[in-house]
Design a protein around this motif. Structure first.
Motif, PDB file in Angstrom:
ATOM      1  N   ALA A 193      13.240   2.440  -1.729  1.00 32.32           N
ATOM      2  CA  ALA A 193      11.814   2.831  -1.282  1.00 32.32           C
ATOM      3  C   ALA A 193      11.000   2.167  -2.530  1.00 32.32           C
ATOM      4  N   ILE A 194      11.573   2.114  -3.765  1.00 33.74           N
ATOM      5  CA  ILE A 194      10.933   1.546  -5.151  1.00 33.74           C
ATOM      6  C   ILE A 194      10.976  -0.200  -5.017  1.00 33.74           C
ATOM      7  N   VAL A 195      12.189  -0.366  -4.808  1.00 36.19           N
ATOM      8  CA  VAL A 195      12.655  -1.650  -4.869  1.00 36.19           C
ATOM      9  C   VAL A 195      11.965  -2.430  -4.061  1.00 36.19           C
ATOM     10  N   ARG A 196      12.070  -2.254  -2.681  1.00 31.83           N
ATOM     11  CA  ARG A 196      11.209  -2.927  -1.369  1.00 31.83           C
ATOM     12  C   ARG A 196      10.506  -1.854  -0.433  1.00 31.83           C
ATOM     13  N   PRO A 197       9.065  -1.354  -1.028  1.00 32.97           N
ATOM     14  CA  PRO A 197       8.543  -0.273  -0.269  1.00 32.97           C
ATOM     15  C   PRO A 197       8.148  -1.127   1.081  1.00 32.97           C
ATOM     16  N   ASP A 198       7.933  -2.553   1.142  1.00 31.89           N
ATOM     17  CA  ASP A 198       7.561  -2.969   2.456  1.00 31.89           C
ATOM     18  C   ASP A 198       8.637  -2.790   3.472  1.00 31.89           C
ATOM     19  N   LEU A 199       9.799  -2.704   3.262  1.00 32.80           N
ATOM     20  CA  LEU A 199      11.008  -2.595   4.260  1.00 32.80           C
ATOM     21  C   LEU A 199      11.364  -0.868   4.126  1.00 32.80           C
ATOM     22  N   TYR A 200      11.377  -0.214   3.141  1.00 33.24           N
ATOM     23  CA  TYR A 200      11.901   1.047   3.055  1.00 33.24           C
ATOM     24  C   TYR A 200      10.957   2.180   2.462  1.00 33.24           C
ATOM     25  N   GLY A 201       9.908   1.816   2.802  1.00 31.45           N
ATOM     26  CA  GLY A 201       8.730   2.808   2.006  1.00 31.45           C
ATOM     27  C   GLY A 201       8.755   4.016   2.777  1.00 31.45           C
ATOM     28  N   LYS A 202       7.821   5.092   2.682  1.00 36.02           N
ATOM     29  CA  LYS A 202       7.926   6.314   3.167  1.00 36.02           C
ATOM     30  C   LYS A 202       7.294   6.221   4.707  1.00 36.02           C
ATOM     31  N   GLY A 203       6.350   5.455   4.982  1.00 38.04           N
ATOM     32  CA  GLY A 203       5.476   5.608   6.171  1.00 38.04           C
ATOM     33  C   GLY A 203       6.063   4.583   7.325  1.00 38.04           C
ATOM     34  N   ARG A 204       7.207   3.808   6.796  1.00 41.66           N
ATOM     35  CA  ARG A 204       7.951   2.858   7.657  1.00 41.66           C
ATOM     36  C   ARG A 204       9.118   3.065   8.423  1.00 41.66           C
TER      37      ARG A 204
END
Length: 131
Positions: free
Chosen positions: A117-128
């Motif tokens: 989630a920190i490295v790729r928030p666009d792919l593994y962020g909290k809201g995705r």
């Protein structure tokens, strides 16, 4: 000086191989005769500097071919050693780079998955959600 000594020992080693292949015997000169017998050896005398007398010795062409082959191997080892030394301690060495083991420990697959989630928030962020 070390390279010169390796080439001299390589010439005598080539002579030993030539005599072993041609005449079936092996002898290495004494330490004191390493440099003294070198001119005779390079002239084609396969028994120069040896203490024992043998009835047959290697012909000059076989002697030179064996010496050349051993010297090429010695030259390759010297070049490989210099190259490895320059890669480790030379002016173009890479400084401050982690070893492969350190990089795996610090940036390994398990750590990247834990911190996705920190490295790729666009792919593994909290809201995705993953599709």
């Amino acid at each position: 000086m070390g390279a010169l000594l390796l080439f001299v020992v390589g010439a005598h080693l080539g002579r030993g191989i030539a005599n072993l292949l041609s005449a079936g015997w092996w002898e290495f000169p004494d330490r004191a005769d390493l440099f003294i017998s070198l001119p005779g050896l390079l002239e084609g005398d396969a028994s120069a500097g040896l203490t024992a007398t043998h009835p047959t010795v290697a012909p000059a062409t076989v002697l030179w071919v064996c010496i050349a082959a051993v010297e090429l191997v010695v030259l390759g080892l010297i070049v490989a050693g210099i190259r490895a030394g320059l890669r480790l301690w030379g002016p173009t060495r890479v400084q401050g780079v982690a070893t492969r083991k350190e990089a795996e420990r610090l940036l390994g697959r398990s750590r990247l998955r834990r911190h996705a989630a920190i490295v790729r928030p666009d792919l593994y962020g909290k809201g995705r959600r993953r599709a």
